[in-house]
Design a protein around this motif. Structure first.
Motif, PDB file in Angstrom:
ATOM      1  N   SER A  82      13.244   4.631  51.075  1.00 55.78           N
ATOM      2  CA  SER A  82      12.352   3.666  51.724  1.00 55.78           C
ATOM      3  C   SER A  82      11.177   3.347  50.806  1.00 55.78           C
ATOM      4  O   SER A  82      10.791   4.156  49.955  1.00 55.78           O
ATOM      5  N   GLY A  83      10.611   2.162  51.008  1.00 53.19           N
ATOM      6  CA  GLY A  83       9.460   1.800  50.198  1.00 53.19           C
ATOM      7  C   GLY A  83       9.067   0.357  50.415  1.00 53.19           C
ATOM      8  O   GLY A  83       9.720  -0.394  51.140  1.00 53.19           O
ATOM      9  N   ARG A  84       7.997  -0.018  49.757  1.00 54.52           N
ATOM     10  CA  ARG A  84       7.493  -1.383  49.830  1.00 54.52           C
ATOM     11  C   ARG A  84       7.932  -2.157  48.595  1.00 54.52           C
ATOM     12  O   ARG A  84       7.854  -1.644  47.472  1.00 54.52           O
ATOM     13  N   VAL A  85       8.396  -3.363  48.799  1.00 53.44           N
ATOM     14  CA  VAL A  85       8.901  -4.185  47.704  1.00 53.44           C
ATOM     15  C   VAL A  85       7.750  -4.582  46.793  1.00 53.44           C
ATOM     16  O   VAL A  85       6.735  -5.121  47.245  1.00 53.44           O
ATOM     17  N   ALA A  86       7.935  -4.306  45.504  1.00 52.85           N
ATOM     18  CA  ALA A  86       6.914  -4.667  44.523  1.00 52.85           C
ATOM     19  C   ALA A  86       7.278  -5.935  43.769  1.00 52.85           C
ATOM     20  O   ALA A  86       6.387  -6.699  43.376  1.00 52.85           O
ATOM     21  N   GLU A  87       8.590  -6.168  43.570  1.00 53.03           N
ATOM     22  CA  GLU A  87       8.999  -7.316  42.765  1.00 53.03           C
ATOM     23  C   GLU A  87      10.449  -7.653  43.094  1.00 53.03           C
ATOM     24  O   GLU A  87      11.270  -6.755  43.320  1.00 53.03           O
ATOM     25  N   PHE A 103      15.879  -6.110  43.029  1.00 50.23           N
ATOM     26  CA  PHE A 103      14.472  -5.989  43.389  1.00 50.23           C
ATOM     27  C   PHE A 103      13.996  -4.583  43.052  1.00 50.23           C
ATOM     28  O   PHE A 103      14.799  -3.679  42.800  1.00 50.23           O
ATOM     29  N   ARG A 104      12.676  -4.413  43.056  1.00 50.80           N
ATOM     30  CA  ARG A 104      12.083  -3.122  42.706  1.00 50.80           C
ATOM     31  C   ARG A 104      11.064  -2.731  43.762  1.00 50.80           C
ATOM     32  O   ARG A 104      10.248  -3.559  44.197  1.00 50.80           O
ATOM     33  N   LEU A 105      11.124  -1.468  44.159  1.00 53.18           N
ATOM     34  CA  LEU A 105      10.156  -0.933  45.107  1.00 53.18           C
ATOM     35  C   LEU A 105       8.932  -0.377  44.369  1.00 53.18           C
ATOM     36  O   LEU A 105       8.994  -0.107  43.162  1.00 53.18           O
ATOM     37  N   ASP A 106       7.863  -0.200  45.096  1.00 50.63           N
ATOM     38  CA  ASP A 106       6.658   0.403  44.527  1.00 50.63           C
ATOM     39  C   ASP A 106       6.966   1.826  44.079  1.00 50.63           C
ATOM     40  O   ASP A 106       7.420   2.663  44.875  1.00 50.63           O
ATOM     41  N   VAL A 230      16.683  -1.453  42.373  1.00 52.36           N
ATOM     42  CA  VAL A 230      17.988  -1.691  43.000  1.00 52.36           C
ATOM     43  C   VAL A 230      18.733  -2.730  42.175  1.00 52.36           C
ATOM     44  O   VAL A 230      18.210  -3.832  41.928  1.00 52.36           O
ATOM     45  N   VAL A 231      19.947  -2.386  41.742  1.00 51.08           N
ATOM     46  CA  VAL A 231      20.753  -3.281  40.913  1.00 51.08           C
ATOM     47  C   VAL A 231      22.049  -3.612  41.638  1.00 51.08           C
ATOM     48  O   VAL A 231      22.451  -2.927  42.581  1.00 51.08           O
ATOM     49  N   ALA A 232      22.708  -4.656  41.188  1.00 49.95           N
ATOM     50  CA  ALA A 232      23.983  -5.067  41.766  1.00 49.95           C
ATOM     51  C   ALA A 232      25.080  -4.109  41.333  1.00 49.95           C
ATOM     52  O   ALA A 232      25.207  -3.791  40.146  1.00 49.95           O
ATOM     53  N   ARG A 244      10.564 -10.356  50.009  1.00 53.07           N
ATOM     54  CA  ARG A 244       9.424 -10.824  49.247  1.00 53.07           C
ATOM     55  C   ARG A 244       8.518  -9.636  48.953  1.00 53.07           C
ATOM     56  O   ARG A 244       8.533  -8.650  49.697  1.00 53.07           O
ATOM     57  N   PRO A 245       7.741  -9.689  47.877  1.00 53.98           N
ATOM     58  CA  PRO A 245       6.821  -8.578  47.583  1.00 53.98           C
ATOM     59  C   PRO A 245       5.924  -8.277  48.772  1.00 53.98           C
ATOM     60  O   PRO A 245       5.336  -9.167  49.375  1.00 53.98           O
ATOM     61  N   GLY A 246       5.841  -7.009  49.103  1.00 54.19           N
ATOM     62  CA  GLY A 246       5.058  -6.567  50.255  1.00 54.19           C
ATOM     63  C   GLY A 246       5.904  -6.168  51.435  1.00 54.19           C
ATOM     64  O   GLY A 246       5.424  -5.447  52.322  1.00 54.19           O
ATOM     65  N   ASP A 247       7.192  -6.616  51.489  1.00 53.16           N
ATOM     66  CA  ASP A 247       8.070  -6.218  52.585  1.00 53.16           C
ATOM     67  C   ASP A 247       8.434  -4.741  52.463  1.00 53.16           C
ATOM     68  O   ASP A 247       8.570  -4.206  51.362  1.00 53.16           O
TER      69      ASP A 247
END
Length: 409
Positions: A82-87, A103-106, A230-232, A244-247
């Motif tokens: 779990s985490g917050r999306v950074a990018e 996407f990347r988490l914080d 996270v990669v495909a 989106r960043p912040g989710d």
């Protein structure tokens, strides 16, 4: 309707032609609506019997289904933590390759854990350097202890020798003091040896073990840090991706999206009635027509017949299963593949089709021991498959019209 038309040509039509041309009866005069049943009752009855027999034979030995689908699987885009999306690096409906970042988490906490593990390794390496210095110091003390022991032994031997040569020249108390000094120096030497062994053990076992544990903790921290990216997992198309960043993403509650793998349709999953279980065999030839391939008939072959029916599945629970839950009969799952490679390449994944399977008695007909009536029946069974093939082609012809015009498009 087609079966009824064919049967009427063998029953009602000859009866009508006989009465019209042989007996001279005229349509609308002797042959009226009220006299049709009485005049053609044998032909109508025989037509109904033949129609029912033909339909039963066709649908049993040449089964058909409207539930043939090119089943495909999707990959859920889901982080391991779990985490917050950074990018974010992709968008919806974007094609990605295997290993491409999504996407990347914080990763602030994971970066701190990695730095802490690295500092622990540095501390242990520094402790190894200190232990080497302590070992050198212990070696010096060991040399000093051995020298002091040798000096005490020499002193004790000298006084003992003098006392033997000249009794009374050396006080007995001085000899005892020299003996105690030897024992003291021996204890100091043993202490120096034990101290050196402790340092060697720390250098050979304790510190390497601590370093290995710290390296394992570093590896674990790096793995946790990598989980934030996270990669495909495969080539495919990203769907329902709206991060989106912040989710905040939770692998238990909120997936990030769906990845549809890039695959070509290589087969269809078809569901036939259970009554066809004794007829459907691996190697049977079939045909399909699909909504996504209008006015096209694709020859297929049965490659697998599933020997279980999903509606009878029982899963372990804390309650007994009531058999009324299995009242609805399930379907027999059959895998169909194109007879010639590449014929379903342009069929979208998940495409819906209509499928026919045809019984082939060629081997039984080629057997010289097959009797006349059995041979006749097998020929009849193989022949009526043409009727089902004609019906499939009529369905293929009317399917676009039914979908676009009659379906309320």
């Amino acid at each position: 309707m087609l079966e009824l038309f064919l049967c009427s040509m063998l029953t009602i039509l000859p009866d009508y032609l006989f009465r019209r041309f042989a007996q001279g009866k005229r349509l609308g005069h002797e042959i009226t609506l009220f006299s049709v049943w009485f005049e053609l009752r044998w032909g109508i009855t025989l037509c109904v019997i033949l129609t029912l027999s033909l339909i039963t034979t066709i649908f049993y030995f040449h089964p058909s289904t409207k539930t043939a689908t090119s089943v495909f699987r999707t990959v859920t885009i889901l982080p391991e933590t779990s985490g917050r999306v950074a990018e974010t690096f992709v968008d919806i409906n974007q094609r990605v390759a295997a290993g491409q970042p999504l996407f990347r988490l914080d990763s602030t906490a994971q970066e701190a854990a990695v730095e802490t593990a690295r500092r622990q390794i540095a501390e242990i390496e520094a402790a190894m350097v200190v232990a080497k210095s302590q070992l050198a110091e212990s070696d010096g003390r060991l040399v000093q202890a051995r020298g002091m022991l040798q000096q005490a032994v020499d002193e004790f031997k000298a006084r003992t020798e003098v006392q033997k040569r000249s009794p009374g020249s050396v006080a007995a108390r001085d000899v005892d003091r020299a003996r105690v000094q030897v024992d003291s120096q021996q204890g100091a030497l043993d202490a120096a040896l034990a101290s050196r062994e402790a340092i060697v053990s720390e250098m050979d076992f304790k510190l390497p073990a601590q370093k290995a544990s710290a390296e394992a903790a570093l590896h674990e921290a790096e793995v946790e840090r990598k989980k934030t990216l996270v990669v495909a997992g495969t080539d495919g198309l990203v769907q329902q991706f709206s991060l989106r960043p912040g989710d905040v993403v939770n692998p238990m509650l909120r997936p990030a999206g769906i990845l549809v793998p890039e695959r070509r349709v290589t087969g269809l999953m078809a569901g036939f009635g259970q009554i066809e279980a004794q007829v459907l065999k691996v190697g049977m030839i079939g045909e399909v027509t699909c909504i996504a391939k209008p006015w096209a008939i694709v020859p297929m072959v049965v490659t697998e017949v599933q020997n279980v029916i999903a509606s009878g599945q029982v899963r372990p629970t804390d309650q007994l299963v009531d058999l009324q839950q299995f009242a609805r009969p399930g379907t027999l799952t059959v895998l169909l593949e194109p007879l010639y490679p590449g014929q379903l390449d342009d069929l979208p994944q998940g495409g819906h089709c209509i499928a026919n399977a045809y019984t082939n008695n060629h081997e039984a007909l080629a057997d010289p021991e097959t009797g006349f009536w059995r041979r006749f029946g097998l020929h009849a069974i193989d022949t009526v498959g043409l009727v089902h093939a004609m019906i499939l082609r009529i369905q293929a012809l009317l399917l676009p019209i039914q979908t676009l015009v009659l379906g309320g498009h």
